[in-house]
Design a protein around this motif. Structure first.
Motif, mmCIF file in Angstrom:
data_model
loop_
_atom_site.group_PDB
_atom_site.id
_atom_site.type_symbol
_atom_site.label_atom_id
_atom_site.label_comp_id
_atom_site.label_asym_id
_atom_site.label_seq_id
_atom_site.Cartn_x
_atom_site.Cartn_y
_atom_site.Cartn_z
ATOM 1 N N UNK A 355 115.045 22.962 55.456
ATOM 2 C CA UNK A 355 116.359 22.548 55.942
ATOM 3 C C UNK A 355 116.688 21.123 55.521
ATOM 4 N N UNK A 356 117.959 20.899 55.271
ATOM 5 C CA UNK A 356 118.500 19.571 55.025
ATOM 6 C C UNK A 356 119.949 19.604 55.487
ATOM 7 N N UNK A 357 120.355 18.609 56.272
ATOM 8 C CA UNK A 357 121.721 18.590 56.764
ATOM 9 C C UNK A 357 121.764 18.265 58.241
ATOM 10 N N UNK A 358 122.757 18.803 58.950
ATOM 11 C CA UNK A 358 123.022 18.417 60.330
ATOM 12 C C UNK A 358 123.277 19.650 61.195
ATOM 13 N N UNK A 359 122.709 19.620 62.392
ATOM 14 C CA UNK A 359 122.937 20.664 63.398
ATOM 15 C C UNK A 359 122.569 22.050 62.867
ATOM 16 N N UNK A 360 121.301 22.185 62.532
ATOM 17 C CA UNK A 360 120.764 23.450 62.039
ATOM 18 C C UNK A 360 119.749 23.951 63.058
ATOM 19 N N UNK A 361 119.873 25.209 63.448
ATOM 20 C CA UNK A 361 119.004 25.783 64.472
ATOM 21 C C UNK A 361 118.242 26.966 63.899
ATOM 22 N N UNK A 362 116.918 26.954 64.088
ATOM 23 C CA UNK A 362 116.086 28.090 63.726
ATOM 24 C C UNK A 362 115.443 28.619 64.994
ATOM 25 N N UNK A 363 115.691 29.884 65.293
ATOM 26 C CA UNK A 363 115.252 30.474 66.553
ATOM 27 C C UNK A 363 114.478 31.758 66.276
ATOM 28 N N UNK A 364 113.243 31.804 66.780
ATOM 29 C CA UNK A 364 112.422 33.018 66.707
ATOM 30 C C UNK A 364 112.243 33.499 65.272
ATOM 31 N N UNK A 365 111.919 32.581 64.395
ATOM 32 C CA UNK A 365 111.674 32.903 62.989
ATOM 33 C C UNK A 365 110.180 32.812 62.692
ATOM 34 N N UNK A 366 109.723 33.558 61.687
ATOM 35 C CA UNK A 366 108.306 33.534 61.339
ATOM 36 C C UNK A 366 108.127 33.409 59.833
ATOM 37 N N UNK A 367 107.108 32.616 59.469
ATOM 38 C CA UNK A 367 106.726 32.436 58.067
ATOM 39 C C UNK A 367 105.253 32.794 57.932
ATOM 40 N N UNK A 368 104.954 33.713 57.018
ATOM 41 C CA UNK A 368 103.590 34.207 56.852
ATOM 42 C C UNK A 368 103.143 34.070 55.399
ATOM 43 N N UNK A 369 101.947 33.535 55.222
ATOM 44 C CA UNK A 369 101.333 33.435 53.887
ATOM 45 C C UNK A 369 102.220 32.651 52.926
ATOM 46 N N UNK A 370 102.334 31.360 53.187
ATOM 47 C CA UNK A 370 103.092 30.457 52.319
ATOM 48 C C UNK A 370 102.097 29.491 51.680
ATOM 49 N N UNK A 371 102.083 29.420 50.334
ATOM 50 C CA UNK A 371 100.994 28.742 49.643
ATOM 51 C C UNK A 371 101.492 27.999 48.416
#
Length: 496
Positions: A355-371
């Motif tokens: 994310x880059x910027x203003x007033x950004x919301x991430x809710x109940x998100x998942x990231x798996x196996x990032x390398x």
């Protein structure tokens, strides 16, 4: 998409529009006269048909069309008036002798009012296949209430670098609908190619569409590409099997990004139940979805998987991301990304969500196996972290801005090299974050910290050419730790 790319695309779009509109005037295609309530089309002459009377037109059979082999732009059917229904009735319109030099300049259907710049209103194109065209399967310019449904575009191919080929292309459209369409088997060497391109348009719905198997040998590949548009709802759409390569064309000045959903300079967008998978970038950005300088957007239940950058001979690229966000007033909820990798990332990260910027919301998100990987494809954090959730980097000084007012709520990083990176975050909150597997929980670095990014012609270095050396950019951490709210189990750490 950077500003210089935006300008380049708009110029290419204007040039292409002028070519098409001027060529339509010169081609002298035959006028298809209406024969009553329903006009049956059983064959199409080499120069194509004009439709200038309202009514319903249907294909009576599969049609193989042979456009002139002279390099000019030709279309099989040009709709030039309001209130037209073109129903393929399940039939296929295909090119005779596909990949013949002249056929690279072909288009299946054009919608463009003969009284341009007056809009062409209330046109429907439905229920059939457009096969083996060169520039576009369907190209519509300045329309109102256009409906494109149940159209398959396959076998699109074009080696003419300065064009913007696409399966379905809508420019200056208002109140449009694109539904149940399938674009597949695109092979280009082009500045930028798209499965579905929507440019300078507003108020529309794109639903239940698929873009599958798309290769650009020396330019940008995007499944769904919206540029300077607003009020578009995208539902249940899929992009899969997109690949970019680098061939060193000095005209490839806007990079080689490989992006499932590429949204640039748009506002008021919504996405639900969409997905991107098997994105294979060569030397620039590779993302499942990119919201680049977007004003107001909502994304729910988006999935990205198997997003890999740096797969070309260069063994390096800018970065890979499941879902990248630049902008303001954006909500990302219940989204999942997995298997995100970058080989020697020039921006020092592979990221699930950035994310880059203003007033950004991430809710109940998942990231798996990032390398992040080395040149041999092995995990290596000396080239940056594979981060679940972090800042969206850009090496160009004019684009280096902080993430301000970001909220991460109930987000999970699973088997990432780093769970949460607080780099360049201000006035931000991490509410109930969690990590699973072999994941470093978080990273908080001081405002004095720097990271050195790199960039070359292949990854969109402005003003460069293929022989230019890579340029390095020192990026400073714009964090304001005292304004951020960290969870208790991060021990209220402010800087380390």
């Amino acid at each position: 998409m950077s500003n210089h790319r935006n300008v380049a695309v708009q110029k290419a779009a204007l040039d292409q529009m002028n070519q098409i509109t001027e060529q339509i005037k010169k081609n002298a295609p035959k006028e298809l006269a209406s024969t009553g309530d329903i006009t049956v089309i059983s064959e199409i002459p080499s120069e194509g048909y004009y439709i200038k009377e309202k009514g319903t037109y249907v294909l009576g059979n599969d049609i193989t069309w042979a456009p002139p082999v002279n390099g000019f732009l030709f279309a099989a059917i040009v709709i030039q008036c309001d209130n037209v229904v073109l129903d393929f009735k399940g039939h296929t319109l295909s090119i005779h002798n596909p990949k013949n030099d002249g056929d690279y300049s072909s288009m299946g259907v054009i919608v463009l009012n003969s009284d341009y710049p007056t809009a062409c209103s209330n046109v429907t194109v439905t229920n059939g296949t457009i096969k083996d065209m060169g520039i576009c399967g369907l190209w519509a310019f300045k329309t109102n209430n256009l409906s494109v449904s149940k159209i398959t575009v396959k076998g699109l191919s074009n080696p003419n670098f300065n064009l913007l080929p696409s399966g379905i292309s809508l420019w200056d459209a208002e109140s449009f609908r694109v539904s149940d369409c399938f674009v597949k088997n695109i092979e280009l060497t082009a500045l930028m190619g798209s499965g579905i391109l929507i440019l300078n348009s507003k108020t529309g719905i794109v639903s239940n569409c698929t873009v599958d198997t798309f290769t650009n040998h020396d330019g940008v590949a995007s499944g769904y590409n919206y540029l300077q548009s607003s009020g578009i709802e995208t539902k249940s759409c899929t992009a899969t099997n997109l690949t970019t390569f680098y061939a060193g064309n000095p005209a490839s000045i806007i990079g080689h990004t490989c992006i499932g959903f590429m949204m640039t300079a748009c506002k008021s967008l919504t996405f639900s139940e969409c997905s991107a998978s098997v994105m294979k970038g060569c030397c620039d950005d590779c993302h499942g979805m990119s919201l680049y300088w977007i004003d107001k957007a909502k994304v729910t239940h988006f999935k990205a998987s198997h997003v890999h950058d740096g797969n070309g001979a260069q063994k390096t690229g800018a970065k890979a991301t499941g879902l990248e966000v630049y902008g303001k007033d954006i909500t990302i909820s219940k989204c999942q990304v997995s298997d995100i990798t970058a080989i020697v990332p020039q921006d020092l990260q592979s990221t699930g969500f950035s994310v880059c910027g203003t007033n950004i919301k991430l809710d109940s998100c998942s990231a798996t196996s990032v390398t992040a990987l080395d040149a041999n494809g092995s995990p290596d954090i000396s080239h940056g972290y594979g981060t679940g959730f972090g800042w969206a980097p850009d090496p160009r000084p004019s684009n280096v801005k902080p993430a301000n007012g970001i909220t991460y709520k109930n987000c999970v990083a699973n088997n990432c090299q780093l769970g949460f990176d607080t780099w360049s975050h201000q006035n931000s909150k991490w509410i109930n974050p969690s990590t699973k597997g072999k994941t470093l929980s978080h990273l908080i670095q001081p405002s004095s910290a720097t990271r050195i990014f790199s960039m070359n012609f292949c990854s969109e270095l402005p003003g460069a050419n293929p022989s230019s050396k890579s340029k390095q950019f020192t990026i400073h951490n714009q964090i304001e730790g005292s304004t951020n709210t960290y969870p208790d189990d991060w021990n209220n750490q402010q800087e380390e």
